[in-house]
Design a protein around this motif. Sequence first.
Motif, PDB file in Angstrom:
ATOM      1  N   ILE A 183       6.806   5.278  36.208  1.00  0.00           N
ATOM      2  CA  ILE A 183       7.923   6.045  35.963  1.00  0.00           C
ATOM      3  C   ILE A 183       8.815   6.381  37.471  1.00  0.00           C
ATOM      4  CG2 ILE A 183       8.638   8.580  35.571  1.00  0.00           C
ATOM      5  CD1 ILE A 183       6.459   8.510  33.572  1.00  0.00           C
ATOM      6  N   SER A 184       7.913   6.269  38.400  1.00  0.00           N
ATOM      7  CA  SER A 184       8.791   6.352  39.915  1.00  0.00           C
ATOM      8  C   SER A 184       9.447   4.996  39.903  1.00  0.00           C
ATOM      9  CB  SER A 184       7.624   6.514  41.058  1.00  0.00           C
ATOM     10  OG  SER A 184       6.799   7.759  40.493  1.00  0.00           O
ATOM     11  N   VAL A 185       9.159   4.053  39.761  1.00  0.00           N
ATOM     12  CA  VAL A 185       9.914   2.846  39.749  1.00  0.00           C
ATOM     13  C   VAL A 185      10.798   2.828  38.800  1.00  0.00           C
ATOM     14  CG1 VAL A 185       9.728   0.181  39.436  1.00  0.00           C
ATOM     15  CG2 VAL A 185       7.911   1.324  40.677  1.00  0.00           C
ATOM     16  N   ALA A 186      10.708   3.374  37.495  1.00  0.00           N
ATOM     17  CA  ALA A 186      11.821   3.473  36.631  1.00  0.00           C
ATOM     18  C   ALA A 186      13.048   4.481  37.268  1.00  0.00           C
ATOM     19  CB  ALA A 186      11.354   3.925  35.552  1.00  0.00           C
ATOM     20  N   ILE A 187      12.656   5.391  37.849  1.00  0.00           N
ATOM     21  CA  ILE A 187      13.678   6.351  38.533  1.00  0.00           C
ATOM     22  C   ILE A 187      14.344   5.615  39.279  1.00  0.00           C
ATOM     23  CG2 ILE A 187      14.038   8.333  40.030  1.00  0.00           C
ATOM     24  CD1 ILE A 187      11.469   9.712  38.452  1.00  0.00           C
ATOM     25  N   MET A 223      16.834  15.630  32.579  1.00  0.00           N
ATOM     26  CA  MET A 223      15.836  14.569  32.589  1.00  0.00           C
ATOM     27  C   MET A 223      15.192  13.861  33.695  1.00  0.00           C
ATOM     28  SD  MET A 223      17.145  12.304  28.964  1.00  0.00           S
ATOM     29  CE  MET A 223      16.974  13.253  27.545  1.00  0.00           C
ATOM     30  N   LEU A 224      16.063  13.642  34.765  1.00  0.00           N
ATOM     31  CA  LEU A 224      15.632  13.170  36.017  1.00  0.00           C
ATOM     32  C   LEU A 224      14.348  13.993  36.440  1.00  0.00           C
ATOM     33  CD1 LEU A 224      18.453  11.038  37.484  1.00  0.00           C
ATOM     34  CD2 LEU A 224      16.539  10.094  36.450  1.00  0.00           C
ATOM     35  N   SER A 225      14.970  15.297  36.525  1.00  0.00           N
ATOM     36  CA  SER A 225      14.279  16.179  37.211  1.00  0.00           C
ATOM     37  C   SER A 225      12.799  16.264  36.665  1.00  0.00           C
ATOM     38  CB  SER A 225      14.743  17.606  37.089  1.00  0.00           C
ATOM     39  OG  SER A 225      15.895  17.613  38.101  1.00  0.00           O
ATOM     40  N   ALA A 226      12.716  16.101  35.540  1.00  0.00           N
ATOM     41  CA  ALA A 226      11.457  16.414  34.595  1.00  0.00           C
ATOM     42  C   ALA A 226      10.360  15.224  34.704  1.00  0.00           C
ATOM     43  CB  ALA A 226      11.645  16.473  33.228  1.00  0.00           C
ATOM     44  N   LEU A 227      11.172  13.815  34.786  1.00  0.00           N
ATOM     45  CA  LEU A 227      10.234  12.772  35.247  1.00  0.00           C
ATOM     46  C   LEU A 227       9.898  12.624  36.540  1.00  0.00           C
ATOM     47  CD1 LEU A 227      12.630  10.161  33.362  1.00  0.00           C
ATOM     48  CD2 LEU A 227      10.289  10.920  32.684  1.00  0.00           C
ATOM     49  N   CYS A 228      10.621  13.320  37.488  1.00  0.00           N
ATOM     50  CA  CYS A 228      10.125  13.203  38.973  1.00  0.00           C
ATOM     51  C   CYS A 228       8.953  13.889  39.199  1.00  0.00           C
ATOM     52  CB  CYS A 228      11.157  14.156  39.874  1.00  0.00           C
ATOM     53  SG  CYS A 228      12.566  12.988  40.096  1.00  0.00           S
ATOM     54  N   ALA A 229       8.208  14.757  38.033  1.00  0.00           N
ATOM     55  CA  ALA A 229       6.898  15.173  38.488  1.00  0.00           C
ATOM     56  C   ALA A 229       5.897  14.309  38.510  1.00  0.00           C
ATOM     57  CB  ALA A 229       6.562  16.004  37.023  1.00  0.00           C
ATOM     58  N   LEU A 248       8.457   9.535  47.166  1.00  0.00           N
ATOM     59  CA  LEU A 248       9.454  10.211  48.167  1.00  0.00           C
ATOM     60  C   LEU A 248      10.727   9.264  47.784  1.00  0.00           C
ATOM     61  CD1 LEU A 248      10.305  11.775  50.319  1.00  0.00           C
ATOM     62  CD2 LEU A 248       9.634  10.123  52.005  1.00  0.00           C
ATOM     63  N   ALA A 249      10.553   7.845  47.722  1.00  0.00           N
ATOM     64  CA  ALA A 249      11.828   7.199  47.358  1.00  0.00           C
ATOM     65  C   ALA A 249      12.316   7.596  45.939  1.00  0.00           C
ATOM     66  CB  ALA A 249      11.663   5.840  47.349  1.00  0.00           C
ATOM     67  N   ALA A 250      11.572   7.668  45.002  1.00  0.00           N
ATOM     68  CA  ALA A 250      12.156   8.270  43.811  1.00  0.00           C
ATOM     69  C   ALA A 250      12.583   9.403  43.597  1.00  0.00           C
ATOM     70  CB  ALA A 250      10.776   8.004  42.730  1.00  0.00           C
ATOM     71  N   ILE A 251      11.707  10.478  44.373  1.00  0.00           N
ATOM     72  CA  ILE A 251      12.299  11.858  44.604  1.00  0.00           C
ATOM     73  C   ILE A 251      13.745  11.862  45.419  1.00  0.00           C
ATOM     74  CG2 ILE A 251      11.913  14.199  45.651  1.00  0.00           C
ATOM     75  CD1 ILE A 251       8.977  13.556  45.144  1.00  0.00           C
ATOM     76  N   GLY A 252      13.902  11.111  46.256  1.00  0.00           N
ATOM     77  CA  GLY A 252      15.311  10.880  47.058  1.00  0.00           C
ATOM     78  C   GLY A 252      16.379  10.395  46.298  1.00  0.00           C
ATOM     79  N   PHE A 270      15.511  20.744  39.187  1.00  0.00           N
ATOM     80  CA  PHE A 270      15.070  20.088  40.250  1.00  0.00           C
ATOM     81  C   PHE A 270      14.368  20.990  41.628  1.00  0.00           C
ATOM     82  CE2 PHE A 270      15.182  17.208  43.962  1.00  0.00           C
ATOM     83  CZ  PHE A 270      14.747  16.008  43.386  1.00  0.00           C
ATOM     84  N   ILE A 271      14.740  22.291  41.778  1.00  0.00           N
ATOM     85  CA  ILE A 271      14.089  23.148  42.588  1.00  0.00           C
ATOM     86  C   ILE A 271      12.924  23.709  41.742  1.00  0.00           C
ATOM     87  CG2 ILE A 271      14.766  25.373  43.675  1.00  0.00           C
ATOM     88  CD1 ILE A 271      17.457  24.491  44.116  1.00  0.00           C
ATOM     89  N   MET A 272      13.174  23.955  40.589  1.00  0.00           N
ATOM     90  CA  MET A 272      12.046  24.392  39.591  1.00  0.00           C
ATOM     91  C   MET A 272      10.882  23.575  39.706  1.00  0.00           C
ATOM     92  SD  MET A 272      11.036  27.208  37.955  1.00  0.00           S
ATOM     93  CE  MET A 272      12.547  27.839  37.573  1.00  0.00           C
TER      94      MET A 272
END
Length: 477
Positions: A183-187, A223-229, A248-252, A270-272
Amino acid sequence: MDSGLYWKTQSVSPVCVFGGVVAVSVLIQSSVLSLVMFSLLILWDERFIIPSMLISPAIETILVSVESVTITKLLAGVVVIYCCIHLFRWRRHRSGDYDRESLWVVGFLAITVVGAVNGEFPGGAYELRDRAFENLNTVARSLLWNVEAVFPKIIMALCLYEFLKLKGRLYFVESLHLSALCISVAIIVITVYFAVTGPSDHTGDAVTRSSFQGTDPNEFSSMLSALCAFALYLLVTGQLRGAGLLGLAAIGAAGATVSATVSRGGALCFIMLFGIFCVVCTGRDRRKVVRAGALAAVGVAIMMRADMVNVSGLFVRFFQRYNYDGQYISATSGRWELFGAACEAFLEKPVLGHGNSPYTSMMTMESRTGRFIAIHNLYLEILVRLGSVGFAMLSAILWRALRCLLLLRRAMPDRRPELLLSVPTIGLGVLLCAGLSLSWQWREMVWYFIGISLASNHFCREQLALGELDHEVGRSI
């Protein structure tokens, strides 16, 4: 737990293949070809079920497929059949082995059937999406819509939960490990595509909001924020060499994309995400949490310095009350008026609600506010459509899905389940926060996260029970 060497040697190739499938799906934008590729992935390795299911709604929503049969619907059908085959083989030898979580989901499905029978439709003043069924009566049209848009989500959540429970804790943990990487790669793939091709729209308050053509920026960013978990888990733990950098790259990339949409709801989600993660991680290895927080802060500072974060746009959206034409800008975009009207509608039919059709809430809003519009709140939508009975059942499901976070927080340090089990629940929590301002009651991703989070709760309780048993045995010895 498997060693880092195992994951280093066994996960790199599958993750690269998954990233390639996502990239091709994004580029070709063909539901059928995407279905074939994701289906082959699942047949190759069952652990791809979780990342494939979670990323398919994002691909569909972000690319706004105009086809009537989308990748999400097709893939969900394939996965349901796959899960049912395994469940049927197992149930032949064991019957009636259902727990309370499953029964609550089945009960909520029954309530939606009642809501479908009571569903309402407007007159001919509006162009209906189900024009093919115009000649049918209201009950038939409502049932057909629910069969297409509502029942499959609930059934999918139930099948996912039962299948994951059947496969066992080791399979579930391995699937989550692989999902965090995939999922990180997909983001990263999706956000890069967004940066290259995403067009820009201008809002009334002169703020530029970037989004894909026809895509709601609020839904996109949430959706992006949820996947960033999953990416944040990699950043915090860093069990694999380079996994922390990938996270870190996916979150950035996701953070820059969320800021580009200038979505207040997306920014808050995203903050939550970080807030929930910090609460869950409190009492664990604080050095890793501090290190991850420092890396994230440095990354944000660098992105702000490079003008990769739309700080000015977010400031205007949150704090500016008048646009450049002197017109007043509501901080909630008029949602409080909708929320008040929804409460009035609920009090009219508080038990079973007004019925579940695509236009129930819109009709109730039009009669009270003059606006044919959704309520923009998941919980009020359920109250208006399914009444207090449906809301109580959904609340019970959500409580059991979110209970994993409480169990992890209260568990003794020497018997605390691993952090990975909480990652899907954190993603669900982010989506539920987004549901405060979005009508997401029948969003596929919400129900996928519910099914996976129910499994997280099951295995978390199982691990705690085993830990307590081992502790009692040790004490007796």
